[in-house]
Structures are given as C-alpha cells and as structure tokens.
Design a protein around this motif. Structure first.
Motif, short mmCIF file in Angstrom:
data_model
loop_
_atom_site.label_atom_id
_atom_site.label_comp_id
_atom_site.label_asym_id
_atom_site.label_seq_id
_atom_site.Cartn_x
_atom_site.Cartn_y
_atom_site.Cartn_z
N ALA A 53 -6.28 -6.28 -48.60
CA ALA A 53 -4.99 -6.92 -48.33
C ALA A 53 -4.28 -6.21 -47.19
CB ALA A 53 -4.12 -6.91 -49.58
N GLN A 54 -3.37 -6.94 -46.55
CA GLN A 54 -2.61 -6.37 -45.44
C GLN A 54 -1.33 -5.69 -45.90
OE1 GLN A 54 -2.44 -9.99 -42.95
NE2 GLN A 54 -3.63 -8.88 -41.43
N ASP A 55 -0.80 -6.12 -47.05
CA ASP A 55 0.43 -5.51 -47.56
C ASP A 55 0.47 -5.64 -49.07
OD1 ASP A 55 1.23 -8.18 -48.12
OD2 ASP A 55 2.24 -8.34 -46.18
N ALA A 56 1.48 -5.04 -49.68
CA ALA A 56 1.56 -5.00 -51.15
C ALA A 56 1.76 -6.39 -51.74
CB ALA A 56 2.70 -4.07 -51.58
N GLY A 114 -2.95 -12.02 -54.11
CA GLY A 114 -4.40 -12.18 -54.14
C GLY A 114 -4.98 -11.83 -55.49
N LEU A 115 -4.46 -10.76 -56.08
CA LEU A 115 -4.94 -10.37 -57.41
C LEU A 115 -4.63 -11.46 -58.43
CD1 LEU A 115 -6.30 -8.23 -59.14
CD2 LEU A 115 -4.06 -7.14 -59.44
N ASP A 116 -3.46 -12.07 -58.31
CA ASP A 116 -3.11 -13.16 -59.22
C ASP A 116 -4.09 -14.33 -59.09
OD1 ASP A 116 -0.94 -11.77 -60.17
OD2 ASP A 116 0.54 -12.81 -58.93
N VAL A 117 -4.45 -14.68 -57.85
CA VAL A 117 -5.39 -15.77 -57.62
C VAL A 117 -6.75 -15.44 -58.24
CG1 VAL A 117 -6.71 -17.02 -55.85
CG2 VAL A 117 -4.25 -16.62 -55.53
N LEU A 118 -7.21 -14.23 -58.03
CA LEU A 118 -8.51 -13.83 -58.55
C LEU A 118 -8.52 -13.78 -60.08
CD1 LEU A 118 -9.27 -11.06 -55.92
CD2 LEU A 118 -10.53 -13.20 -56.18
N ALA A 151 -12.37 -4.81 -59.14
CA ALA A 151 -12.54 -3.37 -59.38
C ALA A 151 -11.48 -2.55 -58.68
CB ALA A 151 -13.92 -2.92 -58.93
N ALA A 152 -11.02 -3.00 -57.50
CA ALA A 152 -10.08 -2.20 -56.72
C ALA A 152 -9.45 -3.03 -55.62
CB ALA A 152 -10.79 -0.99 -56.11
N ILE A 153 -8.30 -2.54 -55.14
CA ILE A 153 -7.62 -3.09 -53.96
C ILE A 153 -7.76 -2.06 -52.84
CG2 ILE A 153 -5.44 -3.90 -53.01
CD1 ILE A 153 -6.44 -5.65 -55.29
N SER A 154 -8.05 -2.55 -51.62
CA SER A 154 -8.16 -1.66 -50.48
C SER A 154 -7.74 -2.44 -49.24
CB SER A 154 -9.59 -1.12 -50.36
OG SER A 154 -9.67 -0.06 -49.43
N LYS A 173 2.93 -2.00 -58.52
CA LYS A 173 3.01 -3.39 -58.98
C LYS A 173 1.67 -3.95 -59.46
CE LYS A 173 7.39 -3.98 -58.11
NZ LYS A 173 8.36 -4.25 -59.22
N LEU A 174 0.61 -3.19 -59.31
CA LEU A 174 -0.72 -3.71 -59.65
C LEU A 174 -1.32 -2.95 -60.83
CD1 LEU A 174 -2.20 -4.01 -56.03
CD2 LEU A 174 -1.06 -5.79 -57.37
N GLU A 175 -2.07 -3.68 -61.64
CA GLU A 175 -2.76 -3.06 -62.75
C GLU A 175 -4.19 -2.66 -62.38
OE1 GLU A 175 -2.72 -7.58 -63.21
OE2 GLU A 175 -1.36 -5.98 -62.58
N VAL A 176 -4.54 -2.84 -61.10
CA VAL A 176 -5.84 -2.46 -60.56
C VAL A 176 -5.64 -1.31 -59.59
CG1 VAL A 176 -7.78 -3.25 -59.15
CG2 VAL A 176 -6.79 -4.77 -60.85
N GLN A 177 -6.57 -0.37 -59.56
CA GLN A 177 -6.42 0.80 -58.69
C GLN A 177 -6.42 0.42 -57.21
OE1 GLN A 177 -9.89 3.44 -58.89
NE2 GLN A 177 -11.18 1.72 -59.53
N VAL A 178 -5.59 1.12 -56.42
CA VAL A 178 -5.54 0.95 -54.97
C VAL A 178 -6.25 2.15 -54.36
CG1 VAL A 178 -4.07 0.69 -52.94
CG2 VAL A 178 -3.37 -0.30 -55.14
N ILE A 179 -7.27 1.88 -53.56
CA ILE A 179 -8.10 2.96 -53.00
C ILE A 179 -8.03 2.92 -51.48
CG2 ILE A 179 -10.42 3.91 -52.84
CD1 ILE A 179 -11.09 2.64 -55.50
#
Length: 384
Positions: free
Chosen positions: A316-319, A325-329, A337-340, A356-362
């Motif tokens: 993603a480009q921003d938070a 995007g996570l909501d769509v998925l 597995a992760a956001i990067s 704001k996310l329940e998935v790890q940001v790497i």
C-alpha cells in the motif's frame, strides 16, 4: 542502414490501399537487420533474426489486428516513451523514422494510459516501453502524450499472421512435461503479492520477499500473472534470487487487460502449476495494478484463487489505502500475512497503519531478512 524520415513505406501501393485490398509485402534482408525488436516480441524476434526470409508483411485497409499480433511500425513522433525495451531488456533510444517490431495490446495504467487495440492498421501509439501498440483514449494529466507510430503491416509467415502465442515457450492449456508429471503431488506454498494500485511497491516487495526466502536457503520460483509486458520485474525477481522466473509474456500475452476472464484465470493457474513443478520450495506470484482493477477484483472472489494461493502480502502507498485494501481482501476471505510497500518508507505512515490494522506491517527491506521472510510462509499447502 540509413534512416528515412518519410513515414510512408517504400512499397506503399496507394491504389491498393484505396481499394482496401490485403497486400502481402516482402521484407528484404538488409531492411530486416534494421528493425528494432521489443521485449514483448522477443520469442518472435529470435526466429525472425534467424530466417527473415520466412516472414513478410500483410497490409491493407481491411486488415484488423488482434491482441498479440506482431506489427512492424515506423516511429512518427517521440512522446512519453523515448526508448524501446529490447529483447534482452536494453533500453534502445528511438529515432523518428526507425522501424520497430511491437505487438498489439490493450493497456490499463491509471498513472499513464488507457489504450485499446485499433480496428485497422491506422496510426496509433506506443503505449508501453516493453513494446505495446495501441490507441490511447485516456491519459494521466501529468505525463507527455504517447509516442506516435505508423503501422506498416502485420508480420506474417506462410501460416498466417504472427501472434505472440504461436511462439511462446509456455502455453495455457498445454502444460509442460514437468507440470504434467507433478499432477497429484503436493504443491509448495504459494504467496501472492497484491497492492492498492500501480506504484504501491508490489514488485519491490516481491523482490525483497524472494531475497529473504533465498537467503534462508530456499528454492524460490517467482512469476507475474497480470499486467503489461516489460522485463524490469522479471529481471528484479531474478536478481533477488528466484529461479525459475516467468510472466504472462512467456505464455504469449503482451498484456492481460481485456482478456476474457476465463483466460486470466487459466493463466494464473497455469503459471502457478509451471512454477510449482520446478521443484521450488515456495512460489511467489505478483498480481498487477490494484484491487479494483477488473480482472483482479474477480480473481479475488474466485474459488480458484483461494485453491491456488495460500496467503497474500499486500502493498500500500499509505495507511488509509492499507486499511481499505485489507478490508477488501478480508471481505473476499483472502488470507493476508502482512502489509508492506511504499507506506513503510515513512515511519509515520507505518505507525498509523500499525495502529489501525490487525495484520503486521513489515518494512519492505526487512523482508530480505531470512527470519522475517520465512515467517510469512503459510503452513497450509494445497494439493494439485
């Protein structure tokens, strides 16, 4: 070979053109040597360079090009694309009057052009540096107009018009011997990399993930299933440590935009089957453009996608984009597995997303670390 500045071919037959007759035109050897081939046409260009006498051109007002048809065109005016990517990914500087070998295709690029295959051999545009010919109907406000080209004729052999699929080393619906032999065996884990849009960091994310997995001693196969043909992404995957590497151009598609959905779906499955059959420990696949792009949006909700893909790393480009995007998925029941991606270049954006996310940001480049990359490998693996 001297470069003519005239945009009308030496063999142009005005009377035949007016009548709309289909014309078969020879390509003399000296002229063939001066034609600059594009990356998307590399498999055709190899054969053309060996035996140019086996090829000719088909022209005329009644000739209707199709996606993937190879065309010889003359550069009319330099615009956005000043260079043509060669079959070995060298950026060839173009000059007005030069003849180039490119392929017709549709393009969907929100940061650049919306373009379609024209109905005739009318003047059109070079809409991608990898060698895509199309007619631009819309463009981003911040870029230069597309490079203008004038088609001379479709490349042909005794068997008819040359289409990229006829020369491609891989074929949808006709798997390699390795893929046939792998049927019924356990497929290695498959990780897909998707993103919010163009330039969200998908390819860099995939490259770093491949590098981290390779650094862990794993054999990683990588591919790009959708998008517009160019060599930069496959070359990045190779540089990162992936082997084998392929993309949709290896199956004879210069672009996947506006393909029948069934073709896109079958292409994704065929690519994963081929990469999985290579003996890889992990397969990593990029899906181009954003989640709202037509083919991508349908793929996410297709049972085939979840049957073939075990988990997703999302760029993603921003938070806010990461959250959306996570909501769509998640709504499509796709495991993430992760956001990067690009957002991780900013500590503030990374902190916003993490809160704001329940998935790890790497961080993208942290994916190069073996312990970070291997932690993303899904436990589940599907059966072929």
């Amino acid at each position: 070979m001297s470069i003519s500045t005239s945009l009308e071919p030496e063999f142009f037959d005005a009377a035949a053109a007016d009548e709309g007759c289909e014309r078969h035109l020879p390509i003399e050897a000296r002229r063939a040597l001066g034609i600059r081939a594009a990356y998307a046409t590399r498999f055709v260009a190899t054969e053309f360079s060996k035996r140019p006498e086996d090829f000719h051109l088909i022209a005329g007002a009644e000739v209707a090009p199709r996606p993937g048809d190879v065309v010889i065109a003359r550069v009319a005016e330099i615009g956005k694309h000043t260079r043509l990517e060669s079959p070995v990914s060298r950026r060839q500087l173009m000059f007005v009057g030069q003849e180039i070998m490119v392929a017709y295709g549709n393009r969907y690029a929100p940061d650049q052009f919306l373009a379609h295959v024209p109905e005739t051999l009318e003047p059109c545009h070079l809409v991608a540096g990898g060698g895509l010919a199309g007619y631009v109907t819309e463009m981003h406000a911040s870029i230069d107009a597309a490079t203008a080209i004038e088609p001379i004729g479709l490349l042909a052999t005794a068997d008819g018009v040359v289409n990229l699929r006829g020369f491609a080393p891989l074929q949808v619906g006709n798997p390699s011997l390795a893929a046939v032999r792998a049927v019924g065996t356990l497929r290695p884990p498959v990780i897909a990399v998707l993103g919010t849009s163009m330039n969200s960091g998908k390819s860099t994310t995939l490259g770093c993930l491949v590098n981290g997995l390779s650094n862990a001693g794993l054999n990683v196969a990588a591919g790009k299933a959708t998008g517009t043909g160019a060599g930069n992404d496959p070359n990045l995957f190779i540089d990162a440590g992936a082997f084998p590497v392929c993309d949709f151009t290896d199956f004879g598609y210069p672009t996947t935009f506006k393909l029948a959905y069934e073709e896109v779906r079958d292409l994704l499955a065929a690519m994963i089957d081929e990469q999985a059959a290579s003996g890889a420990d992990v397969v990593v696949i990029e899906i181009a453009d954003g989640l709202y792009q037509g083919e991508t949006a349908r793929l996410l909700r297709d049972p085939l996608f979840t049957a073939y893909v075990d988990t997703v790393v999302f760029s993603a480009q921003d938070a806010l984009g990461a959250r959306a995007g996570l909501d769509v998925l998640q709504d499509a029941a796709v495991p993430v597995a992760a956001i990067s991606g690009v957002l991780t270049a900013s500590p503030l954006a990374t902190a916003e997303a993490s809160a704001k996310l329940e998935v790890q940001v790497i961080d993208t480049y942290a994916l190069c670390l073996p312990e970070v990359a291997t932690a993303l490998i899904p436990v589940r693996a599907a059966s072929l």
